[in-house]
Write an enzyme that holds these catalytic residues in place. Structure first.
Site, PDB file in Angstrom:
ATOM      1  N   PRO A   8      12.536  -2.732 -11.214  1.00  0.00           N
ATOM      2  CA  PRO A   8      13.692  -2.703 -10.308  1.00  0.00           C
ATOM      3  C   PRO A   8      13.574  -1.620  -9.229  1.00  0.00           C
ATOM      4  O   PRO A   8      14.408  -0.737  -9.121  1.00  0.00           O
ATOM      5  CB  PRO A   8      14.862  -2.443 -11.253  1.00  0.00           C
ATOM      6  CG  PRO A   8      14.266  -1.702 -12.404  1.00  0.00           C
ATOM      7  CD  PRO A   8      12.826  -2.104 -12.510  1.00  0.00           C
ATOM      8  N   LYS A 175      -0.041 -12.822   4.149  1.00  0.00           N
ATOM      9  CA  LYS A 175       0.654 -11.555   3.859  1.00  0.00           C
ATOM     10  C   LYS A 175      -0.364 -10.432   3.636  1.00  0.00           C
ATOM     11  O   LYS A 175      -0.165  -9.302   4.093  1.00  0.00           O
ATOM     12  CB  LYS A 175       1.544 -11.749   2.629  1.00  0.00           C
ATOM     13  CG  LYS A 175       2.241 -10.489   2.111  1.00  0.00           C
ATOM     14  CD  LYS A 175       3.572 -10.255   2.795  1.00  0.00           C
ATOM     15  CE  LYS A 175       4.258  -8.989   2.339  1.00  0.00           C
ATOM     16  NZ  LYS A 175       4.899  -9.081   1.042  1.00  0.00           N
ATOM     17  N   ASN A 193       6.109   1.602  11.394  1.00  0.00           N
ATOM     18  CA  ASN A 193       5.388   0.367  11.723  1.00  0.00           C
ATOM     19  C   ASN A 193       5.312   0.112  13.224  1.00  0.00           C
ATOM     20  O   ASN A 193       4.309  -0.376  13.740  1.00  0.00           O
ATOM     21  CB  ASN A 193       6.064  -0.836  11.052  1.00  0.00           C
ATOM     22  CG  ASN A 193       5.954  -0.793   9.539  1.00  0.00           C
ATOM     23  OD1 ASN A 193       5.322   0.096   8.983  1.00  0.00           O
ATOM     24  ND2 ASN A 193       6.576  -1.746   8.866  1.00  0.00           N
ATOM     25  N   SER A 245       5.286   0.422   2.774  1.00  0.00           N
ATOM     26  CA  SER A 245       5.302   0.886   1.381  1.00  0.00           C
ATOM     27  C   SER A 245       4.139   1.839   1.114  1.00  0.00           C
ATOM     28  O   SER A 245       4.294   2.814   0.377  1.00  0.00           O
ATOM     29  CB  SER A 245       5.236  -0.305   0.422  1.00  0.00           C
ATOM     30  OG  SER A 245       4.079  -1.081   0.669  1.00  0.00           O
ATOM     31  N   GLU A 257      -1.226   0.916  -3.337  1.00  0.00           N
ATOM     32  CA  GLU A 257      -1.753  -0.395  -3.743  1.00  0.00           C
ATOM     33  C   GLU A 257      -3.033  -0.748  -2.985  1.00  0.00           C
ATOM     34  O   GLU A 257      -3.388  -1.916  -2.885  1.00  0.00           O
ATOM     35  CB  GLU A 257      -0.684  -1.464  -3.513  1.00  0.00           C
ATOM     36  CG  GLU A 257       0.547  -1.270  -4.378  1.00  0.00           C
ATOM     37  CD  GLU A 257       1.654  -2.270  -4.091  1.00  0.00           C
ATOM     38  OE1 GLU A 257       1.941  -3.098  -4.955  1.00  0.00           O
ATOM     39  OE2 GLU A 257       2.236  -2.214  -2.989  1.00  0.00           O
TER      40      GLU A 257
END
Length: 297
Positions: A8, A175, A193, A245, A257
């Protein structure tokens, strides 16, 4: 439906809130051991969700995985023994490659892959802002997943627009290419961004996109590099005030990531002996930044 959201964070909380409002029974599975997690979306009312409830997990129809890509394996594996064999698992996180590493454990379960272009920002432990309207695309990872097209309708009813995508790999690669271009650059440059929409970055962005498109072909996905470059620039403009992110992870000294974004592309290039200097450079720079934290501690 009985839906459990694994992870979450900003995106997971956003979907939990929206699907709850649509009438579904939503349970969360977060890192905190607290039995309840409160979520407030923008100026809405606070909703208290059950957290880490084995009872909810055992009667769950759909498990939505929204943890970071590098957390997927360690977060999901302990839950599988409690999950009904027919419970649907939807992976809705950035990056690619996580599900392949779990193929043995997931082979006999209905598995879906999804991609979300919604923007979400967690401003404190319980408040989430919906920072950008996007869409949800969902498709099948395996044969059992192909029978679960109705999940896209469930999401569309609860959090429109959501669509079933018969060739989900194409949507995931699209993506991924956008993330390959925007995420590491904003992290390295320490910028929002929108800065990447400036013309000075156009050539660099195009090089990153072209390399990723080449690697997508080895995965059986055909993409158009000039069209994708336009998409990257448009995403940078439409999310101009947002921090990616990866920027947030690097800024806050959290593991990023990168292995499942540019790293995924680098792995394909290595396997097929393709030279991708731009993506490799971004990958190495982020890995160096991450490595420097432990050296300084």
């Amino acid at each position: 439906m009985n839906i459990t959201i694994l992870g979450p964070g900003a995106v997971g909380s956003l979907y939990a809130y929206k699907l709850h409002l649509a009438g579904h029974s939503i349970s969360l599975w977060g890192r905190t051991s607290s039995s309840k997690i409160e979520v407030t979306l923008d100026d809405g009312e606070s909703i208290a969700f059950n957290n880490q409830s084995l009872e909810d997990l055992e009667r769950c129809d759909l498990l939505v995985v929204t943890v970071k890509a590098w957390q997927v394996k360690s977060a999901l594996l302990p839950l599988l023994t409690h999950l009904h064999p027919d419970a649907i698992i939807l992976f809705l996180h950035n990056g690619m490659g996580t599900v392949d590493s779990l193929s043995e454990q997931l082979a006999h379960r209905p598995v879906l892959l999804g991609t979300s272009t919604h923007g979400a920002l967690k401003v404190n432990s319980s408040t989430v802002h919906h920072t950008g309207i996007g869409q949800t695309l969902i498709g099948a990872w395996n044969k059992k997943g192909q029978q679960c097209e109705f999940v896209a309708e469930v999401f569309d009813h609860g959090f429109s627009p959501a669509q079933w995508h018969s060739i989900i790999q194409q949507a995931l690669w699209t993506k991924l290419v956008i993330n390959c271009a925007i995420n590491p650059l904003t992290a390295i440059l320490d910028c929002r961004n929108g800065q990447l929409a400036n013309h000075e970055y156009r050539e660099q962005l195009f090089s990153i996109v072209k390399e990723a498109v080449t690697c997508a072909r080895f995965d059986g996905v055909e993409l158009d590099a000039p069209v994708l470059l336009d998409t990257v620039v448009n995403v940078a403009k439409s999310t101009a005030q947002n921090y990616s992110s990866m920027h947030q992870d690097i800024y806050n000294k959290r593991q990023s990531e990168i292995d499942f974004i540019n790293g995924y592309v680098v792995n394909i290039a290595t396997k097929h002996h393709v030279d991708i200097p731009n993506n490799l450079s971004l990958y190495q720079k982020i890995k160096q930044i991450e490595a420097s934290w432990s050296q300084h501690d």
